[in-house]
Design an enzyme around this catalytic site. Structure first.
Site, PDB file in Angstrom:
ATOM      1  N   VAL A  24      66.038  28.764  19.728  1.00  7.22           N
ATOM      2  CA  VAL A  24      65.732  27.763  18.704  1.00  7.22           C
ATOM      3  C   VAL A  24      65.064  28.486  17.546  1.00  7.22           C
ATOM      4  O   VAL A  24      64.498  29.572  17.717  1.00  7.22           O
ATOM      5  CB  VAL A  24      64.824  26.620  19.224  1.00  7.22           C
ATOM      6  CG1 VAL A  24      65.583  25.735  20.196  1.00  7.22           C
ATOM      7  CG2 VAL A  24      63.557  27.164  19.852  1.00  7.22           C
ATOM      8  N   SER A  25      65.132  27.869  16.355  1.00  9.00           N
ATOM      9  CA  SER A  25      64.686  28.545  15.132  1.00  9.00           C
ATOM     10  C   SER A  25      63.189  28.495  14.905  1.00  9.00           C
ATOM     11  O   SER A  25      62.629  29.383  14.293  1.00  9.00           O
ATOM     12  CB  SER A  25      65.370  27.924  13.913  1.00  9.00           C
ATOM     13  OG  SER A  25      66.760  27.954  14.088  1.00  9.00           O
ATOM     14  N   THR A  26      62.534  27.428  15.353  1.00  8.29           N
ATOM     15  CA  THR A  26      61.103  27.297  15.056  1.00  8.29           C
ATOM     16  C   THR A  26      60.334  26.950  16.313  1.00  8.29           C
ATOM     17  O   THR A  26      60.896  26.505  17.317  1.00  8.29           O
ATOM     18  CB  THR A  26      60.861  26.177  14.025  1.00  8.29           C
ATOM     19  OG1 THR A  26      61.196  24.922  14.632  1.00  8.29           O
ATOM     20  CG2 THR A  26      61.673  26.370  12.774  1.00  8.29           C
ATOM     21  N   GLN A  29      60.739  23.359  17.723  1.00  8.00           N
ATOM     22  CA  GLN A  29      61.916  22.958  18.490  1.00  8.00           C
ATOM     23  C   GLN A  29      61.745  23.330  19.960  1.00  8.00           C
ATOM     24  O   GLN A  29      60.985  24.229  20.303  1.00  8.00           O
ATOM     25  CB  GLN A  29      63.167  23.620  17.908  1.00  8.00           C
ATOM     26  CG  GLN A  29      63.498  23.107  16.511  1.00  8.00           C
ATOM     27  CD  GLN A  29      64.698  23.830  15.927  1.00  8.00           C
ATOM     28  OE1 GLN A  29      64.726  25.050  15.887  1.00  8.00           O
ATOM     29  NE2 GLN A  29      65.670  23.075  15.482  1.00  8.00           N
TER      30      GLN A  29
END
Length: 199
Positions: A24-26, A29
């Site tokens: 996941v990007s952040t 998330q």
């Protein structure tokens, strides 16, 4: 290193491990949904990380790729969890293929290098990416040629003005050292040498 006490689920066709990769990007998330999908797909050896796809350093991805052996199968929920661009995907797929392992995406059934059709699609994608790269190179080259014809200069901007270069020549001809002149002009000797070279 491969943990022989926890070999993971074996691919019924190749006999290799089924390895899941989740990202996941952040930090906001959650990886839970991806992990669940990968476990349902048969993976019980998972590599997961919270890091932007735009960042080059993805330690868990590197760890998984180093872990691969012939016959293993890498499974992702979607290709954009694995790669940040078509070129990146092809590079990762090539690394997987070189080890003799396969790649499968749950959301994109066509992306399955363990099947002949999947291999063919990735080969076509690689050809398109190479074609796009060639077009970009050609456009860049044509743009540079056109810009040069209009008098645009490429490379670093001049540090010294033409007047300063003329003055530097006069000082050096008047027996001052290049080091002294460079110090006087506030530049490095190498910069002054480059400026004095005939264009």
């Amino acid at each position: 290193m491969r943990d022989d006490n926890d070999p993971g689920t074996l691919d019924p066709i190749t006999g290799g491990l089924m390895l899941g990769y989740a990202r996941v990007s952040t930090d906001d998330q959650d990886l839970t949904l991806q992990r669940d999908h990968l476990r349902v797909a048969g993976c019980n050896k998972l590599f997961a990380e919270k890091v932007s796809g735009a960042r080059r350093a993805r330690p868990e991805l590197d760890r998984m790729l180093d872990h691969l052996r012939p016959g293993d199968l890498v499974i992702v929920t979607r290709l954009d969890r694995l790669a940040r661009s078509t070129r990146d995907l092809l590079d990762i797929a090539e690394r997987i293929q070189i080890t003799g392992a396969g790649l499968r995406s749950l959301a994109e059934p066509w992306a399955d290098t363990s099947s002949p059709a999947g291999k063919m699609i990735l080969t076509v994608m690689a050809g398109i990416a190479e074609f796009e790269r060639s077009l970009i190179i050609d456009r860049t080259r044509s743009g540079r040629v056109a810009a040069k014809a209009k008098g645009v200069r490429f490379g670093p901007k001049r540090v010294l003005t033409p007047e300063q270069i003329t003055h530097a020549r006069q000082l050096i001809e008047g027996e001052q050292s290049v080091a002294e002149v460079a110090r006087l002009l506030g530049v490095h000797r190498a910069t002054l040498y480059r400026a004095l070279m005939p264009q």
